[in-house]
Write a protein that holds these residues in place. Structure first.
Motif, PDB file in Angstrom:
ATOM      1  N   PHE B 122      19.046 -16.126 -23.654  1.00 57.49           N
ATOM      2  CA  PHE B 122      17.681 -15.993 -24.163  1.00 57.49           C
ATOM      3  C   PHE B 122      16.787 -15.105 -23.308  1.00 57.49           C
ATOM      4  CE2 PHE B 122      19.061 -19.713 -26.522  1.00 57.49           C
ATOM      5  CZ  PHE B 122      18.565 -19.411 -27.772  1.00 57.49           C
ATOM      6  N   ASN B 138      23.261 -17.736 -29.387  1.00 57.35           N
ATOM      7  CA  ASN B 138      22.985 -16.682 -30.353  1.00 57.35           C
ATOM      8  C   ASN B 138      24.277 -16.015 -30.806  1.00 57.35           C
ATOM      9  OD1 ASN B 138      20.116 -16.490 -30.820  1.00 57.35           O
ATOM     10  ND2 ASN B 138      19.965 -16.058 -28.633  1.00 57.35           N
ATOM     11  N   TYR B 144      19.391  -8.104 -28.312  1.00 55.83           N
ATOM     12  CA  TYR B 144      18.330  -8.253 -27.300  1.00 55.83           C
ATOM     13  C   TYR B 144      18.243  -9.719 -26.884  1.00 55.83           C
ATOM     14  CZ  TYR B 144      15.634  -9.937 -31.299  1.00 55.83           C
ATOM     15  OH  TYR B 144      15.219 -10.634 -32.387  1.00 55.83           O
ATOM     16  N   PRO B 146      16.133 -12.798 -27.071  1.00 48.99           N
ATOM     17  CA  PRO B 146      15.015 -13.095 -27.974  1.00 48.99           C
ATOM     18  C   PRO B 146      13.837 -13.852 -27.372  1.00 48.99           C
ATOM     19  CG  PRO B 146      16.941 -14.419 -28.530  1.00 48.99           C
ATOM     20  CD  PRO B 146      17.376 -13.443 -27.503  1.00 48.99           C
ATOM     21  N   MET B 147      13.999 -14.565 -26.263  1.00 51.38           N
ATOM     22  CA  MET B 147      12.850 -15.307 -25.740  1.00 51.38           C
ATOM     23  C   MET B 147      11.968 -14.464 -24.818  1.00 51.38           C
ATOM     24  SD  MET B 147      12.897 -18.184 -27.216  1.00 51.38           S
ATOM     25  CE  MET B 147      12.137 -19.559 -26.389  1.00 51.38           C
ATOM     26  N   LEU B 153       9.013 -13.284 -32.790  1.00 50.73           N
ATOM     27  CA  LEU B 153       9.723 -14.521 -33.124  1.00 50.73           C
ATOM     28  C   LEU B 153      10.339 -14.416 -34.512  1.00 50.73           C
ATOM     29  CD1 LEU B 153      10.327 -17.572 -32.569  1.00 50.73           C
ATOM     30  CD2 LEU B 153       8.181 -18.054 -33.721  1.00 50.73           C
ATOM     31  N   GLU B 154       9.592 -13.753 -35.429  1.00 49.61           N
ATOM     32  CA  GLU B 154      10.013 -13.757 -36.826  1.00 49.61           C
ATOM     33  C   GLU B 154      11.146 -12.778 -37.072  1.00 49.61           C
ATOM     34  OE1 GLU B 154       6.350 -12.942 -38.743  1.00 49.61           O
ATOM     35  OE2 GLU B 154       5.657 -15.010 -38.568  1.00 49.61           O
ATOM     36  N   ASP B 155      11.854 -13.011 -38.154  1.00 52.43           N
ATOM     37  CA  ASP B 155      12.956 -12.139 -38.525  1.00 52.43           C
ATOM     38  C   ASP B 155      12.412 -10.766 -38.931  1.00 52.43           C
ATOM     39  OD1 ASP B 155      16.005 -12.323 -39.438  1.00 52.43           O
ATOM     40  OD2 ASP B 155      14.902 -11.068 -40.833  1.00 52.43           O
ATOM     41  N   THR B 157      13.768  -8.439 -40.672  1.00 56.27           N
ATOM     42  CA  THR B 157      14.282  -7.825 -41.892  1.00 56.27           C
ATOM     43  C   THR B 157      13.525  -8.253 -43.144  1.00 56.27           C
ATOM     44  OG1 THR B 157      15.898  -9.610 -42.129  1.00 56.27           O
ATOM     45  CG2 THR B 157      16.595  -7.669 -40.926  1.00 56.27           C
ATOM     46  N   ARG B 158      12.547  -9.154 -42.985  1.00 57.37           N
ATOM     47  CA  ARG B 158      11.814  -9.611 -44.164  1.00 57.37           C
ATOM     48  C   ARG B 158      10.854  -8.521 -44.611  1.00 57.37           C
ATOM     49  NH1 ARG B 158      11.653 -15.441 -44.858  1.00 57.37           N
ATOM     50  NH2 ARG B 158       9.892 -15.187 -46.233  1.00 57.37           N
TER      51      ARG B 158
END
Lengths: 188, 168
Positions: B122, B138, B144, B146-147, B153-155, B157-158
């Motif tokens: 993380f 993960n 990368y 992520p923390m 924080l959000e994905d 690809t949305r």
């Protein structure tokens, strides 16, 4: 006084015969409809349950809601014998290749039901580690909304799958459109 | 609890001197900031300490402080427990992104194996001397850590989320 025939006709639900031409000693209809009829009333689901939707599915399978009434009492825990992949719960990105592999191991014809918000869209877990809906990796036939859905909704979803199964043309899985659909998910 | 902090602090100061950067009592939790090079020696010392025997590693985690000075941007926090006298202490080390290596404590505590893997996963903190420092939670090709605060924080690809509807 009612005859035995009357009792069966009034008290027992038997699936209706497809449209066809009937005469003395014969009944003619199309193969599509007969195969569809057989398939839709004997779907073997493969439960892929990862969280609370899986618990609701257990209730759906148990005596109170009794999915067996719809011909799906036989869960298949081998993907090779299953007709319907039921993905129930949050699928993390680490788990995504596993779901895809299970789907690839299923024999055609195969259907997919995404149960609940997480499997359908990622749900509340809009985060780097969670797949934002299983339709990013495999084609989905029916989505069931809810977080988690009630067993009635699951049964409704299964009935929608049955509708698709019953009406599907026997040539669909060989059509160029279907090949193209799979190719869009990177499946040969 | 203040006297416990003083007591342990004095022993550590006598033994390690400059390696003990600071000591404090956070609510009821004695906390020592130490130099990362000495962390394993200090833990070995505390394991067979005369006053308290800190022989249980409760937890180990990373922290990212993006607003700190570069030398103290990343932190690793260790919580030790003396199960006999029911005394807990916290050790902290700080490090920078350019020198992200921290000595592994797996030689002393086997439980640190997975905890350090998680911290690496993380925060990207490299534990030198760890037997198998690979990602644990993960997906393997996570590009990368992520923390770290610079990553959302959000994905990513949305495409259906309109920022204005979320007050951003």
């Amino acid at each position: 006084m009612s005859t035995e025939k009357d009792i069966i006709e009034t008290n027992v639900n038997i699936t209706k015969a497809p449209e066809g031409i009937e005469g003395a000693g014969f009944f003619a209809t199309s193969l599509d409809q007969v195969v569809g009829l057989a398939r839709k009333n004997s779907i073997w689901p493969l439960p892929f349950a990862t969280s609370c939707c899986g618990i609701e599915f257990m209730a759906t399978m148990a005596s109170h809601y009794d999915l067996a009434r719809f011909g799906s009492e036989r869960l298949s825990f081998s993907p090779r014998q299953a007709d319907l992949l039921m993905v129930m719960g949050t699928i993390s990105k680490k788990l995504a290749p596993v779901v895809k592999q299970v789907y690839l191991q299923m024999a055609e014809p195969r259907w997919v039901l995404a149960m609940g918000a997480c499997a359908s869209s990622g749900g509340i877990f809009d985060t780097y580690s969670v797949l934002q809906g299983i339709d990013r990796i495999i084609p989905v036939d029916v989505y069931v909304s809810g977080c988690p859905p009630r067993p009635e909704q699951v049964i409704d979803g299964i009935l929608r799958v049955q509708e698709l199964v019953g009406k599907e043309s026997l040539r669909r899985r060989n059509s160029p459109e279907y090949t193209e659909l799979l190719a869009s998910y990177g499946i040969e | 609890m203040e006297n416990v902090t003083q007591e342990i602090g004095k022993e550590l100061q006598d033994k390690f001197g400059d390696a003990i950067v600071s000591q404090s009592l956070i609510i009821d939790f004695p906390t020592f900031v130490v130099k990362k090079e000495k962390i394993l020696d200090i833990m070995n010392f505390l394991y067979d300490f005369e006053l308290y025997k800190f022989q249980f590693l409760t937890s180990l985690c990373g922290v990212h402080f993006p607003d700190n000075v570069k030398e103290e941007e990343y932190s690793v926090v260790y919580q030790l427990h003396d199960l006999v006298r029911n005394q807990r202490i916290r050790l902290k080390v700080f490090t920078s992104e350019s020198q992200i290596q921290v000595p592994s404590v797996t030689s002393l505590f086997s439980t640190a194996n997975w905890l350090e893997r998680e911290t690496f996963d993380f925060f990207g903190i490299q534990f030198t001397g760890h037997p198998n420092l690979v990602k644990i939670l993960n997906m393997e090709d996570q590009p990368y850590f992520p923390m770290r605060k610079q990553y959302p924080l959000e994905d990513g690809t949305r495409e259906d989320k309109d920022d204005s509807k979320f007050g951003r």
